[in-house]
Design a protein around this motif. Structure first.
Motif, mmCIF file in Angstrom:
data_model
loop_
_atom_site.group_PDB
_atom_site.id
_atom_site.type_symbol
_atom_site.label_atom_id
_atom_site.label_comp_id
_atom_site.label_asym_id
_atom_site.label_seq_id
_atom_site.Cartn_x
_atom_site.Cartn_y
_atom_site.Cartn_z
ATOM 1 N N LYS A 273 -65.227 -102.771 -29.959
ATOM 2 C CA LYS A 273 -64.372 -101.921 -30.965
ATOM 3 C C LYS A 273 -65.099 -101.576 -32.282
ATOM 4 O O LYS A 273 -65.370 -100.340 -32.651
ATOM 5 N N GLY B 108 -68.113 -99.528 -31.621
ATOM 6 C CA GLY B 108 -67.976 -98.305 -31.440
ATOM 7 C C GLY B 108 -67.311 -97.568 -32.741
ATOM 8 O O GLY B 108 -67.871 -96.462 -33.122
ATOM 9 N N GLN B 109 -66.724 -98.277 -33.725
ATOM 10 C CA GLN B 109 -66.324 -97.697 -34.859
ATOM 11 C C GLN B 109 -67.705 -97.407 -35.724
ATOM 12 O O GLN B 109 -67.696 -96.623 -36.564
ATOM 13 N N ARG B 110 -68.508 -98.464 -35.763
ATOM 14 C CA ARG B 110 -69.617 -98.314 -36.416
ATOM 15 C C ARG B 110 -70.631 -97.201 -35.673
ATOM 16 O O ARG B 110 -71.314 -96.372 -36.684
ATOM 17 N N ARG C 75 -69.584 -94.435 -34.358
ATOM 18 C CA ARG C 75 -68.747 -93.190 -34.730
ATOM 19 C C ARG C 75 -69.294 -92.944 -36.223
ATOM 20 O O ARG C 75 -69.355 -91.602 -36.442
ATOM 21 N N LYS C 76 -68.976 -93.957 -37.248
ATOM 22 C CA LYS C 76 -69.456 -93.801 -38.392
ATOM 23 C C LYS C 76 -70.861 -93.237 -38.656
ATOM 24 O O LYS C 76 -71.171 -92.215 -39.189
ATOM 25 N N VAL D 60 -71.661 -89.693 -29.828
ATOM 26 C CA VAL D 60 -72.134 -91.287 -29.615
ATOM 27 C C VAL D 60 -72.344 -91.067 -28.093
ATOM 28 O O VAL D 60 -71.589 -90.972 -27.313
ATOM 29 N N GLN E 117 -62.665 -92.684 -27.525
ATOM 30 C CA GLN E 117 -62.291 -92.396 -28.924
ATOM 31 C C GLN E 117 -63.620 -92.587 -29.683
ATOM 32 O O GLN E 117 -63.810 -92.241 -30.824
ATOM 33 N N TYR E 118 -64.427 -93.593 -29.178
ATOM 34 C CA TYR E 118 -65.872 -93.848 -30.103
ATOM 35 C C TYR E 118 -67.114 -93.575 -29.085
ATOM 36 O O TYR E 118 -68.134 -93.471 -29.665
#
Lengths: 421, 421
Positions: free
Chosen positions: A8, A11-13, A15-16, A119, A197-198
């Protein structure tokens, strides 16, 4: 390690980082790529040392010699990786291109702008060069990427990732734009392919087993091909010389590639003339010919002759084996191909214009060829400059996938205060 | 009725018909469309009678008035269906177009040919006109289609399907190229979205509830959008007059459409000048304004004022409600949009070139507009000629989807006997 939580965060990194990559200018992206190319050459010794750790572990684990070969980072492989990045630098930046801009009767101007997908997740086996190729293509196309290479190559991949991250940072781009999954736990793959989502798209590069497994579980869309069951059809209006050249090349140039011919279809009226000549060529390579009844009757006495079963028509041999079928007409050839082909690449050999055009239109495969070897189905041969993979699907990208396949088109509207009435 | 077996047969017939449709010539496809248009006008009485059966059942079942209204086949709706088909006839046939044909150093010529996707599944609610629109677009683009309309419209849809099938047959095309699912059992939808061997793409047309349900279960790819949370950002360099026109139109032209503005972002330095003027316009339509603290301070005294909560930023009202937020900079506006937008359509109002270009590049939505109402995000307004749906996804098709969205590109290679060396 909590794999779910770790992925997670990855994935967040990503996406950013993808937001920063989407607006990165061409100069910065090229600067990063050139930095990485230079670093790969400079750090060749360190890369080989990391690769050595992987090779020792793989040998101790009893990895098959062919896979050990793929895992090995030779001097040539290192040079090729660096050159590959320089070739990507030389490609035009696809991002930001605006096309089809036109005025509408309402006064607004409408067009389309090429933008990154976001991504990209790449899942591949123990081939360290994919790490650099894939990272390079994703950087140039303004995407962030999450790389999950074969666990056997983990040391080498991490050494390469370090250089990639330094290159990104040196160009003022986020290092997180390229992340290597830092665990060899298989559960990480399960997470990667189920976090839409990512992750916007998964590009799996590997054998049929890997891809079938991913297809069953993925909720993120994939750009993929399962296998290459490619056909050549020798029409009764074929130029015999071209037929011999193409069919020998399509089968024997390389056995293990997805664009290799696996089934040969021959028009009945020319079979007796063409098959014995072809068999002379195949005999030099000891190619096993699995014929239907008619083909076997013509090929009597060929030293590597066998019977084709129903299963043969849908088998990708990846070996010196070819199934051979006699057909009565162009329609029968097209029907056979549209039934058994994996929709990768299929070719006709003919001098007849109308039949060539019908084959071109009616064969439903990613690449359809007239009088050329199926081996040409390849991003470099097609002039894409580079290839992230091949797609046998019809949505989004079909056939060899280059930089454009990692992009999307958004509509852009230039107005002057217009409203809808 | 064995739904699984029935849907399998529908799928097999569609797959078979798709092969004939893929090679159908333009004249035959247009002939079928014109036949259907003529038949719809001729059989208007019979269509209204079938619709009457649906309406009686729906009234007896207590269907809501708004849905009854959609279900009703008025004289105007019948005329519009026929005209819609004639408009599709007038569009160029996308199939067979070859583009980017170029010679490679090896001697082969490589290009791309536009081809049908194959079989399109359309799932929609009780709107009979969709039956004809969707069938027309699929016929013109050389696809076979399986239509699953709302069960409330089953009589009307079957009467329309009969005319479509007759039109196909009259033009020498397979009647199975357009099939209506003959059962209202919901299990049929479950089958349709999980048979990728027979269906290449699903286009769902309906509310968010329908599409969320399909997304959870579908294994066939979809061209879809969930919702339209569209933004307008009034920059501090905006032309006030344009800002008022655009923001009134984007909210009030129609409330129930997916390209309607749901959130207004206003630059802090112009908020006190622009918001009270805008409120005068919104007051005429009794639009509820849900503001953040700063917006509410400026809008004090507006008769329909409420507080925006975190939830409002991701709500598609489809009603006379607008959330309003004051932002300090272009960056904050873009961040808000890229966080809360449904990536459908977002617009900036500004006279500043650099900010307009940044917004255009950095907002990650299917349509990004400068100085125009979000209501323009539409296939007809964009000049696509027709629209099968709208996609908020990035793969394959993004934004309004016309005929091209129902096609794919395959590589075609013209050779002269070339082999790979």
């Amino acid at each position: 390690m909590d794999i779910k939580q770790y992925m997670k965060e990855v994935g967040q990194r990503a996406r950013k980082a993808s937001r920063a990559m989407a607006k990165a200018d061409t100069a910065a992206k090229n600067q990063a790529l050139l930095f990485i190319a230079t670093a790969i050459r400079r750090e060749a010794d360190a890369l080989r040392a990391a690769n050595q750790l992987d090779l020792e572990a793989a040998r101790a684990g009893g990895l098959a010699p062919a896979l050990l070969d793929r895992l090995t980072l030779s001097d040539k492989a290192i040079a090729t990786m660096a050159e590959g990045l320089e070739q990507i630098v030389a490609l035009p930046d696809p991002i930001g291109e605006i096309s089809n801009m036109k005025y509408r009767p309402t006064g607004i101007q409408v067009g389309q702008m090429r933008v990154p997908l976001g991504v990209i997740g790449i899942i591949y086996e123990a081939r360290p060069n994919v790490t650099v190729d894939a990272a390079g293509l994703c950087i140039k196309s303004g995407n962030a990427t999450i790389l999950r290479g074969g666990s056997e190559a983990i040391h080498c991949n991490q050494a390469l990732a370090k250089l990639v991250n330094e290159g990104l940072a040196a160009a003022g781009l986020p290092a997180d734009a390229v992340q290597i999954v830092a665990t060899t736990d298989r559960a990480a793959v399960g997470e990667l392919i189920t976090m839409p989502q990512y992750v916007d798209v998964i590009v799996p590069r590997g054998g049929k087993g890997l891809i079938e497994r991913l297809m069953r579980e993925a909720t993120v869309p994939m750009i993929k091909h399962l296998d290459g069951i490619c056909h050549v059809y020798i029409d009764d209006k074929a130029d015999l010389k071209k037929a011999l050249d193409i069919c020998f090349n399509a089968k024997c140039h390389r056995y293990g590639t997805c664009n290799t011919m696996e089934t040969l279809l021959v028009a009945r009226s020319v079979a007796a003339a063409v098959l014995p000549e072809l068999a002379k060529l195949y005999a030099t390579k000891e190619v096993e010919l699995r014929g239907d009844d008619e083909a076997r009757a013509i090929l009597q006495g060929y030293p590597h002759l066998a019977s084709a079963t129903e299963e043969d028509w849908s088998t990708e041999y990846l070996a010196a084996i070819l199934s051979v079928k006699i057909v009565g007409s162009l329609d029968e050839a097209i029907d056979h191909i549209n039934t058994y082909s994996s929709q990768h690449t299929d070719a006709i050999v003919t001098e007849d214009y109308t039949r060539a055009m019908r084959f071109l239109r009616e064969v439903d495969s990613a690449s359809v060829m007239i009088n050329a070897s199926t081996r040409f189905a390849d991003g470099f041969e097609y002039g894409l400059g580079a290839e992230i993979g091949i797609s046998n699907d019809k949505l989004h990208a079909r056939g060899p996938v280059g930089l454009d396949g990692l992009t999307s088109l958004k509509y852009v509207v230039f107005g002057h205060g217009e409203v809808r009435v």
